[in-house]
Design a protein around this motif. Structure first.
Motif, PDB file in Angstrom:
ATOM      1  N   GLY A  13       0.625  -1.053  -0.049  1.00  0.00           N
ATOM      2  CA  GLY A  13       0.011  -0.167  -0.067  1.00  0.00           C
ATOM      3  C   GLY A  13       0.805   1.167  -0.032  1.00  0.00           C
ATOM      4  N   SER A  14       1.394   1.652   1.280  1.00  0.00           N
ATOM      5  CA  SER A  14       2.289   2.961   1.147  1.00  0.00           C
ATOM      6  C   SER A  14       3.457   2.604   1.268  1.00  0.00           C
ATOM      7  CB  SER A  14       1.824   3.708   2.587  1.00  0.00           C
ATOM      8  OG  SER A  14       2.195   2.819   3.698  1.00  0.00           O
ATOM      9  N   VAL A  15       3.974   1.342   1.381  1.00  0.00           N
ATOM     10  CA  VAL A  15       5.463   1.193   1.224  1.00  0.00           C
ATOM     11  C   VAL A  15       5.570  -0.251   0.068  1.00  0.00           C
ATOM     12  CG1 VAL A  15       6.148   2.085   3.192  1.00  0.00           C
ATOM     13  CG2 VAL A  15       5.186  -0.286   3.209  1.00  0.00           C
TER      14      VAL A  15
END
Length: 114
Positions: A13-15
């Motif tokens: 997702g964010s990483v």
């Protein structure tokens, strides 16, 4: 030692998580880093080793520099799934003609003892 240019990632997702090139696990722990500062085609290289709480700096011929001509570095890893004693697993970052190259260097998978 094996080399691989295939850097696999898992989208979180964010990483993005790095994936072990030996076994495919995402459970990697970085254990140190080595940096090489080198002018283009210079005969010697400034080598900086970060290992736990210690740091060393030396002038080195640059034999283990991932870049054949310029700056380079590698990050050492251990994998929770497949690293054993002496099992080399390093992510190489090298500068070459203005490009940044990524690759893995690793020893073959260690046999699991019963």
């Amino acid at each position: 030692m094996q080399k691989s240019k295939h850097i696999k990632l898992m989208d979180r997702g964010s990483v993005m998580d790095l994936i072990c090139p030996r076994c495919g696990s995402e459970y990697l722990h970085h254990t140190g880093a080595v940096f090489f500062e080198r002018g283009e085609d210079a005969a010697s290289v400034v080598k900086i080793v970060v290992d736990g709480a210690s740091t060393t700096t030396s002038i080195d011929p640059g034999a283990d520099n991932p870049s054949s001509r310029r700056h380079g570095m590698f990050v050492k890893f251990e994998c929770e799934q497949c690293s054993g004693p002496g099992g080399v697993l390093q992510l190489n970052i090298a500068q070459h003609k203005g490009a940044t190259e990524l690759s893995w260097t690793f020893s073959p998978r260690m046999p699991i003892s019963d």
